[in-house]
Design an enzyme around this catalytic site. Structure first.
Site, mmCIF file in Angstrom:
data_model
loop_
_atom_site.group_PDB
_atom_site.id
_atom_site.type_symbol
_atom_site.label_atom_id
_atom_site.label_comp_id
_atom_site.label_asym_id
_atom_site.label_seq_id
_atom_site.Cartn_x
_atom_site.Cartn_y
_atom_site.Cartn_z
ATOM 1 N N SER A 298 1.106 -1.046 -0.500
ATOM 2 C CA SER A 298 0.190 0.022 -0.065
ATOM 3 C C SER A 298 0.621 0.996 0.018
ATOM 4 O O SER A 298 2.432 1.520 0.205
ATOM 5 C CB SER A 298 -0.983 0.003 1.225
ATOM 6 O OG SER A 298 -0.303 0.407 2.176
ATOM 7 N N ASP A 299 -0.333 2.088 -0.266
ATOM 8 C CA ASP A 299 1.548 3.811 -0.339
ATOM 9 C C ASP A 299 1.076 4.167 1.375
ATOM 10 O O ASP A 299 0.061 3.360 2.205
ATOM 11 C CB ASP A 299 0.679 4.627 -0.798
ATOM 12 C CG ASP A 299 2.040 5.352 -1.055
ATOM 13 O OD1 ASP A 299 3.279 5.705 -0.565
ATOM 14 O OD2 ASP A 299 1.535 6.726 -2.189
ATOM 15 N N TRP A 300 1.840 4.747 1.915
ATOM 16 C CA TRP A 300 2.304 5.022 3.672
ATOM 17 C C TRP A 300 0.556 5.440 3.647
ATOM 18 O O TRP A 300 0.117 6.749 3.669
ATOM 19 C CB TRP A 300 3.313 6.480 3.611
ATOM 20 C CG TRP A 300 3.087 6.200 4.840
ATOM 21 C CD1 TRP A 300 2.006 7.229 5.746
ATOM 22 C CD2 TRP A 300 4.616 6.118 5.555
ATOM 23 N NE1 TRP A 300 2.836 7.462 6.845
ATOM 24 C CE2 TRP A 300 3.584 7.116 6.960
ATOM 25 C CE3 TRP A 300 5.355 5.592 5.268
ATOM 26 C CZ2 TRP A 300 4.368 6.929 7.675
ATOM 27 C CZ3 TRP A 300 6.571 5.921 6.672
ATOM 28 C CH2 TRP A 300 6.107 6.282 8.129
ATOM 29 N N GLY A 301 0.227 4.440 4.596
ATOM 30 C CA GLY A 301 -1.579 5.013 5.767
ATOM 31 C C GLY A 301 -2.670 4.868 4.580
ATOM 32 O O GLY A 301 -3.229 5.603 5.190
#
Ligand code: BGC
Length: 762
Positions: A298-301
């Site tokens: 996933s991308d950050w958060g």
């Protein structure tokens, strides 16, 4: 094309998906023995793992913590530390340097039940400690070998520092210079974007992923992130099917075909569904249609952000939606590690999905050789020897020179003479040793770039005076870092004006600071920030012999400069060797050959502006002064500098364009002559236009390019072959179709091509 007689050639059909239990589970490797060996090992290991340990593989934590105990600045450190010991962490990012990587890897290998090594990720975007030009600049070289080499060097230096996975290349196409992340991509064109995606993936990964010099690459951000509305980072994306299939997907597909081992999803939504929870993107397209068998991080958060998007009501639902949609690893949302086991126990998530994700991650770890030797990237001697080595610096300088684009050069003011000239060098960026590193320089130290001032000081035959003139203003942003927020201070103008008055030539280095583009750095204006424009005009009043060197991470609107300043050099942010590269170009020791990978607008109001636009029903009629056609009443439609534009210290002539069609293939030849006085390189560009199609086609589409070096007066015949691959497009069903009918082919040194011919595809 006439609808009645078109045929449709479906090349890549939806792959039937009987294997719902094992989405996209085939192995891609060209070495089936190695693949099946790895597959056996993955299955054997998986059989020994508890549910929590499998989920642990899907959990990635950020570093920056004291491995001997929780760091006070990170409230979650003690939990991360405990999870690491239990085997609930599969990967860490932002841990770097052999000592630190070794420390976390030791915990994973020696203290957890199964001793599964971590995969260590890092944003090695254009280098690790020694930086190459920002990716947009590298793309301006159109030199695929050099770009591949640059990624190879980045991988080598990063791998020596314990890193085994980069979050690069970013292959997002973007047409909007307001978006700060255009600096991280390959520009606006999918064809160029595909070739560069391939070069970067093969550069990072090499032929053997298990070598200690190579690292796993990551194609990001899947998908549509570069089309944020208004160019505002993280904003909503709303794009049509044709744009998705023909513009956005191709570089991701090219990265997949080049063997990229990981993907990253994106912050944006697509058709109302955030990419992290988007099954169409991750399962249907990537894993099933494209048979991608690596893993998606996933991308950050971004999993957590599905709540703010209004798609998941809490983290638990976000985790459920993400895993079902095919997002395999969670970067810093804590969703999988906290919620997934319960979701499985409650019967909301099928165990099969956990097995699939864990397998994908383990597979890449095996391919990297981490199970054979988890410390293979952790050799202190190698780290010392490789970091900042001569080889890496040389490649960075070579890449930097190749990335420079000569935008304008009237009266041959460039190259500068090597002797007897009085030169005034002006601009805060001229002496800046941090800005050329750009915003993605987390592994590099401040003040390590060669400044333009230092680069020019190597040429001792001229007198050189330096004056700052004005600071680079960054405007209103919390990301200012050390850049001065000062848009009105003109106290240094006087000194700069007097230096300029006494000079034969003035070199002005103006533009954006490295921290003014990149993630979270969108702009509403594209001019020179702060009082730099005023400074330029003030200097012009006393000395018109100006060479403007631009430093920037995106296209800028520089109409005044284009009208008034005789020479303009686009020098982006060129990394560690920046000043040396710029000086060599200014003094003619290197003949520039870069070409713009993005259109430069005249006005920000024209954005998005790109060369491969559609004709519309009311195209521009240059000779008619009427209101009701697709235009602005206060600005022309045309850009300031077209896609593909770039000059040289020599000149080139194109002649004898010939087109032959045979059995659905088209052969195009053209003669290129160096008509100037020095040796030089030219990027010969070929574009097509499919005149009538079932889905309208752009007025021009790049379908081939070659970088050709010629001596003065030398002529070469250049040949291109257009096959169905270049002549077709994706229909709105996602099928690849080739439709017979009338086409145009154009050839030249930019998208404003000089020669064209029509042909019929039968
Ligand atoms: C960026 C990614 C990057 C990640 C890890 C995110 O904010 O969008 O491109 O790889 O952070 O640093």
């Amino acid at each position: 094309m006439r609808k009645s007689n078109f045929f449709i050639l479906i090349i890549s059909l939806l792959v039937s998906c009987n294997e719902t239990n094992r989405p996209g589970f085939e192995m891609n490797s060209d070495n089936p023995t190695k693949s099946s060996l790895i597959e056996d090992k993955v299955n054997t290991l998986l059989a020994q793992m508890t549910l929590e340990e499998k989920i642990g593989q899907m959990n990635q934590y950020n570093g920056f913590w004291d491995v001997t105990g929780p760091a006070p600045k990170d409230g979650n450190a003690s939990k991360k530390y405990e999870h690491l010991r239990k085997g609930y962490v599969g990967s860490m990012l932002n841990v770097r340097g052999v000592k630190d990587v070794m420390a976390v890897q030791k915990i994973a290998v020696e203290e957890t039940r199964l001793g599964i090594p971590l995969i260590i990720g890092f944003d090695v975007i254009h280098g690790y400690k020694t930086l190459s030009p920002i990716p947009l600049a590298e793309s301006a070289s159109w030199d695929l070998e050099a770009i591949k080499k640059s990624s190879e060097m980045a991988a080598k230096e990063a791998a020596a520092a314990g890193i085994n996975w980069t979050f690069a290349p970013m292959v997002d196409i973007s047409r909007d210079a307001r978006w700060g992340r255009v600096m991280e991509g390959a520009g606006e064109d999918p064809f160029l974007g595909c070739r560069i995606a391939e070069a970067r993936v093969t550069g990072f990964q090499g032929n053997d992923l298990s070598s200690y010099n190579t690292i796993a690459a990551c194609a990001k951000h899947f998908a549509g992130y570069g089309f944020a509305e208004g160019g505002r980072d993280y904003n909503t994306v709303d794009i049509g099917t044709s744009t998705l299939n023909n513009i956005i997907f191709p570089p991701f597909k090219a990265a997949t075909d080049a063997g990229v081992r990981t993907f990253m999803n994106s912050f944006n939504e697509l058709n109302g569904i955030p990419a992290t929870g988007n099954a169409y993107l991750q399962r249907d397209i990537l894993k099933e249609q494209w048979k991608f068998d690596g893993f998606i991080v996933s991308d950050w958060g971004s999993m957590l952000e599905m709540i703010a998007h209004g798609h998941a009501k809490d983290l638990k639902q976000a985790a459920e939606l993400s895993v079902i949609a095919g997002s395999d690893m969670d970067m810093e949302s804590y969703g999988y590690v906290e919620e997934l086991a319960n979701l499985v126990r409650e019967g909301k998530v099928d165990k099969i999905l956990i097995d699939d994700a864990a397998k994908r991650i383990l597979r890449v770890k095996y391919e990297l050789g981490l199970f054979d030797d988890p410390y293979k990237y952790c050799n202190v001697e190698r780290e010392k020897e490789v970091t900042g080595s001569k080889e890496i610096h040389e490649a960075s300088l070579d890449m930097a020179k190749k990335s420079i684009v000569l935008l304008k050069n009237e009266n041959n003011i460039l190259p500068l003479k090597k002797e007897g000239q009085k030169i005034a060098l002006i601009g805060a960026l001229a002496s800046d040793k941090t800005s050329p590193l750009g915003s993605w320089r987390i592994g590099a130290d401040d003040n390590t770039a060669v400044s333009v001032l230092e680069g020019m000081q190597h040429y001792k035959g001229n007198s050189l005076t330096y004056s700052k003139g004005a600071d680079v203003s960054i405007g209103k942003t919390e990301f200012a870092f050390e850049v001065k927020i000062n848009s009105s201070d003109k106290s240094d103008f006087g000194k700069a004006i007097s230096a300029a008055s006494n000079a034969d030539v003035v070199v002005m280095v103006l533009g954006e600071h490295g921290f003014q583009s990149g993630e979270g750095r969108s702009r509403t204006e594209l001019g020179l920030p702060g009082v730099q424009q005023e400074l330029l005009e003030a200097i012009f009043k006393v000395n018109k012999n100006i060479v403007l060197v631009l430093n920037n991470g995106r296209p800028l609107t520089i109409n005044w400069a284009d009208e008034n300043i005789p020479a303009i050099v686009e020098a982006w942010q060129l990394g560690t060797q920046s000043g040396n590269a710029i000086a060599q170009v200014l003094y003619g020791d290197y003949n520039p050959s870069g070409k713009l990978p993005m259109t430069f607008p005249r006005h920000v109001g024209q954005v998005p502006i790109y060369y491969n636009y559609k004709n519309t029903g009311r195209p521009v009629l240059p000779d008619e002064d009427i209101v009701f056609w697709s235009h602005y009443i206060d600005e022309s439609n045309s850009p300031l500098y077209v896609f593909g534009h770039g000059l040289s210290y020599t000149s080139f002539k194109y002649a004898n364009l010939k087109v032959n069609t045979l059995d659905g293939e088209v052969n195009v030849t053209v003669d290129l002559t160096n008509t100037g006085k020095v040796k030089g390189k030219e990027v010969v560009q070929l574009y097509i236009h499919d005149l009538y199609a079932s889905v309208t086609r752009p007025v021009k589409e790049l379908k081939g390019f070659q970088l050709i070096e010629l001596d003065p007066n030398e002529t070469k015949s250049i040949e291109f072959k257009l096959t169905h691959k270049e002549l077709g497009f994706f229909s709105n069903n996602g099928d690849f179709v080739v439709e017979p009918g009338d086409f145009k082919v154009f050839v030249g040194g930019s998208s404003k091509t000089v020669l064209e011919k029509e042909f019929e595809l039968k």
